[in-house]
Design a protein around this motif. Structure first.
Motif, PDB file in Angstrom:
ATOM      1  N   ASP A  38       0.851  -1.178   0.000  1.00 20.59           N
ATOM      2  CA  ASP A  38       0.000   0.000   0.000  1.00 20.59           C
ATOM      3  C   ASP A  38       0.895   1.239   0.000  1.00 20.59           C
ATOM      4  OD1 ASP A  38      -2.583   1.328   0.270  1.00 20.59           O
ATOM      5  OD2 ASP A  38      -1.910   1.862   2.280  1.00 20.59           O
ATOM      6  N   PHE A  39       0.684   2.142  -0.973  1.00 24.70           N
ATOM      7  CA  PHE A  39       1.515   3.336  -1.088  1.00 24.70           C
ATOM      8  C   PHE A  39       0.817   4.507  -0.402  1.00 24.70           C
ATOM      9  CE2 PHE A  39       2.683   7.292  -3.191  1.00 24.70           C
ATOM     10  CZ  PHE A  39       4.063   7.247  -3.092  1.00 24.70           C
ATOM     11  N   THR A  40       1.558   5.245   0.420  1.00 22.90           N
ATOM     12  CA  THR A  40       1.031   6.413   1.114  1.00 22.90           C
ATOM     13  C   THR A  40       1.576   7.677   0.472  1.00 22.90           C
ATOM     14  OG1 THR A  40       0.934   5.197   3.208  1.00 22.90           O
ATOM     15  CG2 THR A  40       0.827   7.602   3.326  1.00 22.90           C
ATOM     16  N   MET A  41       0.672   8.544   0.029  1.00 19.54           N
ATOM     17  CA  MET A  41       1.048   9.832  -0.557  1.00 19.54           C
ATOM     18  C   MET A  41       0.759  10.937   0.444  1.00 19.54           C
ATOM     19  SD  MET A  41       2.327  11.394  -3.111  1.00 19.54           S
ATOM     20  CE  MET A  41       2.476  13.084  -3.695  1.00 19.54           C
ATOM     21  N   TYR A  42       1.767  11.788   0.671  1.00 22.23           N
ATOM     22  CA  TYR A  42       1.603  12.878   1.635  1.00 22.23           C
ATOM     23  C   TYR A  42       0.531  13.874   1.176  1.00 22.23           C
ATOM     24  CZ  TYR A  42       5.389  14.312  -1.576  1.00 22.23           C
ATOM     25  OH  TYR A  42       6.194  14.535  -2.670  1.00 22.23           O
ATOM     26  N   ALA A  43       0.056  14.681   2.126  1.00 22.95           N
ATOM     27  CA  ALA A  43      -1.048  15.605   1.855  1.00 22.95           C
ATOM     28  C   ALA A  43      -0.619  16.770   0.975  1.00 22.95           C
ATOM     29  CB  ALA A  43      -1.636  16.119   3.171  1.00 22.95           C
ATOM     30  N   ASN A  44       0.557  17.299   1.222  1.00 20.83           N
ATOM     31  CA  ASN A  44       1.029  18.477   0.498  1.00 20.83           C
ATOM     32  C   ASN A  44       2.504  18.310   0.148  1.00 20.83           C
ATOM     33  OD1 ASN A  44      -1.374  20.417   0.774  1.00 20.83           O
ATOM     34  ND2 ASN A  44      -1.006  19.832   2.906  1.00 20.83           N
ATOM     35  N   GLY A  45       2.879  18.789  -1.021  1.00 17.92           N
ATOM     36  CA  GLY A  45       4.266  18.691  -1.440  1.00 17.92           C
ATOM     37  C   GLY A  45       4.359  18.488  -2.940  1.00 17.92           C
ATOM     38  N   PRO A  46       5.579  18.316  -3.438  1.00 18.77           N
ATOM     39  CA  PRO A  46       5.772  18.151  -4.890  1.00 18.77           C
ATOM     40  C   PRO A  46       5.272  16.799  -5.372  1.00 18.77           C
ATOM     41  CG  PRO A  46       7.837  17.819  -3.725  1.00 18.77           C
ATOM     42  CD  PRO A  46       6.846  18.287  -2.696  1.00 18.77           C
ATOM     43  N   ASP A  47       5.152  16.670  -6.704  1.00 20.98           N
ATOM     44  CA  ASP A  47       4.806  15.374  -7.294  1.00 20.98           C
ATOM     45  C   ASP A  47       5.868  14.347  -6.912  1.00 20.98           C
ATOM     46  OD1 ASP A  47       2.908  16.987  -8.449  1.00 20.98           O
ATOM     47  OD2 ASP A  47       3.236  16.280 -10.492  1.00 20.98           O
ATOM     48  N   TRP A  48       5.464  13.083  -6.938  1.00 20.97           N
ATOM     49  CA  TRP A  48       6.357  12.006  -6.510  1.00 20.97           C
ATOM     50  C   TRP A  48       6.355  10.932  -7.586  1.00 20.97           C
ATOM     51  CZ3 TRP A  48       5.940   9.575  -0.905  1.00 20.97           C
ATOM     52  CH2 TRP A  48       7.022   8.729  -0.696  1.00 20.97           C
ATOM     53  N   TRP A  49       7.569  10.573  -8.047  1.00 30.74           N
ATOM     54  CA  TRP A  49       7.750   9.491  -9.012  1.00 30.74           C
ATOM     55  C   TRP A  49       8.435   8.340  -8.296  1.00 30.74           C
ATOM     56  CZ3 TRP A  49       8.175  14.597  -9.983  1.00 30.74           C
ATOM     57  CH2 TRP A  49       7.453  15.124 -11.066  1.00 30.74           C
ATOM     58  N   ILE A  50       7.917   7.142  -8.460  1.00 31.27           N
ATOM     59  CA  ILE A  50       8.498   5.990  -7.777  1.00 31.27           C
ATOM     60  C   ILE A  50       8.224   4.739  -8.595  1.00 31.27           C
ATOM     61  CG2 ILE A  50       6.405   5.630  -6.375  1.00 31.27           C
ATOM     62  CD1 ILE A  50       8.239   4.697  -4.087  1.00 31.27           C
ATOM     63  N   ASP A  51       9.163   3.805  -8.600  1.00 32.64           N
ATOM     64  CA  ASP A  51       8.967   2.506  -9.238  1.00 32.64           C
ATOM     65  C   ASP A  51       8.449   1.516  -8.202  1.00 32.64           C
ATOM     66  OD1 ASP A  51       9.773   3.296 -11.736  1.00 32.64           O
ATOM     67  OD2 ASP A  51      11.807   2.510 -11.556  1.00 32.64           O
ATOM     68  N   GLN A  52       7.415   0.777  -8.580  1.00 26.07           N
ATOM     69  CA  GLN A  52       6.919  -0.323  -7.768  1.00 26.07           C
ATOM     70  C   GLN A  52       6.944  -1.588  -8.625  1.00 26.07           C
ATOM     71  OE1 GLN A  52       3.363   2.316  -6.646  1.00 26.07           O
ATOM     72  NE2 GLN A  52       3.614   1.099  -4.795  1.00 26.07           N
ATOM     73  N   PHE A  53       7.038  -2.749  -7.988  1.00 26.36           N
ATOM     74  CA  PHE A  53       7.251  -3.999  -8.729  1.00 26.36           C
ATOM     75  C   PHE A  53       6.272  -5.070  -8.272  1.00 26.36           C
ATOM     76  CE2 PHE A  53      11.222  -1.675  -8.707  1.00 26.36           C
ATOM     77  CZ  PHE A  53      11.698  -1.818  -9.995  1.00 26.36           C
ATOM     78  N   ALA A  54       5.948  -5.973  -9.198  1.00 26.45           N
ATOM     79  CA  ALA A  54       5.120  -7.133  -8.869  1.00 26.45           C
ATOM     80  C   ALA A  54       5.464  -8.264  -9.823  1.00 26.45           C
ATOM     81  CB  ALA A  54       3.629  -6.787  -8.966  1.00 26.45           C
ATOM     82  N   ASP A  55       5.360  -9.499  -9.333  1.00 28.85           N
ATOM     83  CA  ASP A  55       5.646 -10.682 -10.150  1.00 28.85           C
ATOM     84  C   ASP A  55       4.378 -11.174 -10.843  1.00 28.85           C
ATOM     85  OD1 ASP A  55       8.394 -10.926  -9.484  1.00 28.85           O
ATOM     86  OD2 ASP A  55       7.833 -11.776  -7.534  1.00 28.85           O
ATOM     87  N   VAL A  56       4.549 -11.622 -12.088  1.00 30.09           N
ATOM     88  CA  VAL A  56       3.460 -12.246 -12.831  1.00 30.09           C
ATOM     89  C   VAL A  56       3.493 -13.750 -12.559  1.00 30.09           C
ATOM     90  CG1 VAL A  56       2.526 -12.749 -15.114  1.00 30.09           C
ATOM     91  CG2 VAL A  56       3.498 -10.496 -14.636  1.00 30.09           C
ATOM     92  N   THR A  57       2.372 -14.299 -12.111  1.00 29.56           N
ATOM     93  CA  THR A  57       2.317 -15.728 -11.800  1.00 29.56           C
ATOM     94  C   THR A  57       1.470 -16.447 -12.850  1.00 29.56           C
ATOM     95  OG1 THR A  57       2.484 -15.217  -9.431  1.00 29.56           O
ATOM     96  CG2 THR A  57       1.754 -17.429 -10.040  1.00 29.56           C
ATOM     97  N   ILE A  58       2.141 -17.007 -13.848  1.00 26.82           N
ATOM     98  CA  ILE A  58       1.494 -17.836 -14.858  1.00 26.82           C
ATOM     99  C   ILE A  58       2.374 -19.064 -15.078  1.00 26.82           C
ATOM    100  CG2 ILE A  58       0.127 -16.093 -16.073  1.00 26.82           C
ATOM    101  CD1 ILE A  58       2.424 -15.659 -17.998  1.00 26.82           C
ATOM    102  N   ASP A  59       1.763 -20.194 -15.441  1.00 28.45           N
ATOM    103  CA  ASP A  59       2.527 -21.443 -15.548  1.00 28.45           C
ATOM    104  C   ASP A  59       3.104 -21.677 -16.937  1.00 28.45           C
ATOM    105  OD1 ASP A  59       0.206 -21.995 -16.897  1.00 28.45           O
ATOM    106  OD2 ASP A  59      -0.504 -23.537 -15.482  1.00 28.45           O
ATOM    107  N   GLU A  60       2.779 -20.775 -17.896  1.00 30.91           N
ATOM    108  CA  GLU A  60       3.355 -20.849 -19.232  1.00 30.91           C
ATOM    109  C   GLU A  60       3.171 -19.499 -19.912  1.00 30.91           C
ATOM    110  OE1 GLU A  60       0.424 -22.721 -22.277  1.00 30.91           O
ATOM    111  OE2 GLU A  60       0.115 -23.868 -20.412  1.00 30.91           O
TER     112      GLU A  60
END
Length: 321
Positions: A38-60
């Motif tokens: 879960d990503f938390t974004m602050y109430a006030n401030g500059p834009d925020w760029w961030i990389d988030q990652f997730a695995d793909v689960t498929i058997d083929e």
């Protein structure tokens, strides 16, 4: 003469019933891949760029028929660009991955044409290039990438690629205060191609965009698509009908023409007295168009061109009878 009566609300047609935003535009997915934290974004401030990652689960390996991105809290998400990091990527592939799909406000995903798709490999990791902005209160978000697949064992004939065209260098995008500015960008098709979809992307000063194709042999120019009332709140992916998808020979130059309106006539303009240039922030601006491209060998390209001509002649003959 018949008597006349005043119309009442009961005479109005029933209002349209729109599906909730939580519904998937492409239909119920076969697979959903959600950022694990879960990503938390602050109430006030500059834009925020961030990389988030997730695995793909498929058997083929599976072929994608449609795909769509949904942030859980679109109020704070400017855009998401998702890249695939494949386990057996060819030498020279960027470590950051190859672009798969993009989300911006109002976009409903990609639904590929008949017998057209994109390959998702077993063992792939997704990189979510996230752009958040503050709205005055602390907010949370998770982002889901969803897929609909062709049946197992089905390999579509055409493989689609997502290509972004923009003005280069980006620093040439300059929109002084109280002006309307035109900016151009170009991309030369390295191979014969079919263009399946067109989606302009600008920010709040964006007013219109046209995509032209310049024939390499004749210099003849044809307009492929044009949007003259661009709205930053609706990044619409315009999909060509099967019989209308442009067929373009190798060497064709795609010419993008963008119009930015930095005047008070633009009701979405936050400040017409501000100088604006290229930037990733919401208050900056941008100029690019996403196109879905299918590259074709010479034989298949000629077959599709001939089939299109034959159908056009048949239609004309039928109309003249």
């Amino acid at each position: 003469m018949p008597a006349h009566r005043r119309a009442t609300p009961a005479d109005l047609p029933k209002p349209l019933a729109f599906a909730p935003d939580s519904n998937w535009f492409m239909g119920e997915p076969d697979l959903k891949v959600t950022t694990p934290n879960d990503f938390t974004m602050y109430a006030n401030g500059p834009d925020w760029w961030i990389d988030q990652f997730a695995d793909v689960t498929i058997d083929e390996d599976r072929w994608i028929k449609a795909m769509e991105i949904k942030p859980s809290n679109p109020k704070i998400v400017h855009h998401v660009v998702i890249y695939v990091i494949e386990p057996d990527a060819p030498d020279g592939t960027p470590e950051t991955g190859v672009q798969l799909h993009e989300y911006a406000v109002g976009k409903y995903g990609d639904i590929f044409g008949e017998n057209t798709g994109r390959l998702l490999k077993k063992g792939t990791k997704l990189r979510y290039d996230m752009h958040y902005f503050a709205i005055g209160s602390e907010q949370h978000n998770q982002t889901t990438m969803a897929f609909k697949f062709y049946p197992k064992g089905v390999v579509p004939k055409y493989q689609v690629r997502s290509q972004a065209l923009r003005n280069i260098p980006n620093d040439e995008l300059e929109v002084p205060p109280n002006t309307v500015v035109r900016t151009d960008g170009y991309f030369r098709l390295p191979r014969n191609a079919r263009i399946d979809a067109f989606q302009p992307h600008m920010h709040m000063r964006g007013r219109g965009m046209t995509l032209e194709a310049i024939d390499p042999a004749t210099n003849r120019t044809q307009i492929l698509s044009s949007v003259d009332h661009f709205d930053f709140n609706w990044h619409i992916n315009y999909v060509y009908a099967d019989d209308e998808a442009p067929l373009l020979p190798a060497g064709t130059v795609l010419h993008m023409i963008g119009i930015h309106d930095n005047t008070s006539a633009n009701r979405r303009n936050p400040d017409p007295n501000m100088w604006v240039g290229f930037g990733e922030r919401s208050v900056d601006d941008m100029l690019q168009v996403w196109v879905n491209v299918v590259y074709l060998d010479d034989a298949e390209f000629q077959r599709l061109v001939d089939a299109r001509k034959s159908k056009s002649l048949s239609t004309s003959s039928a109309q003249n009878r």
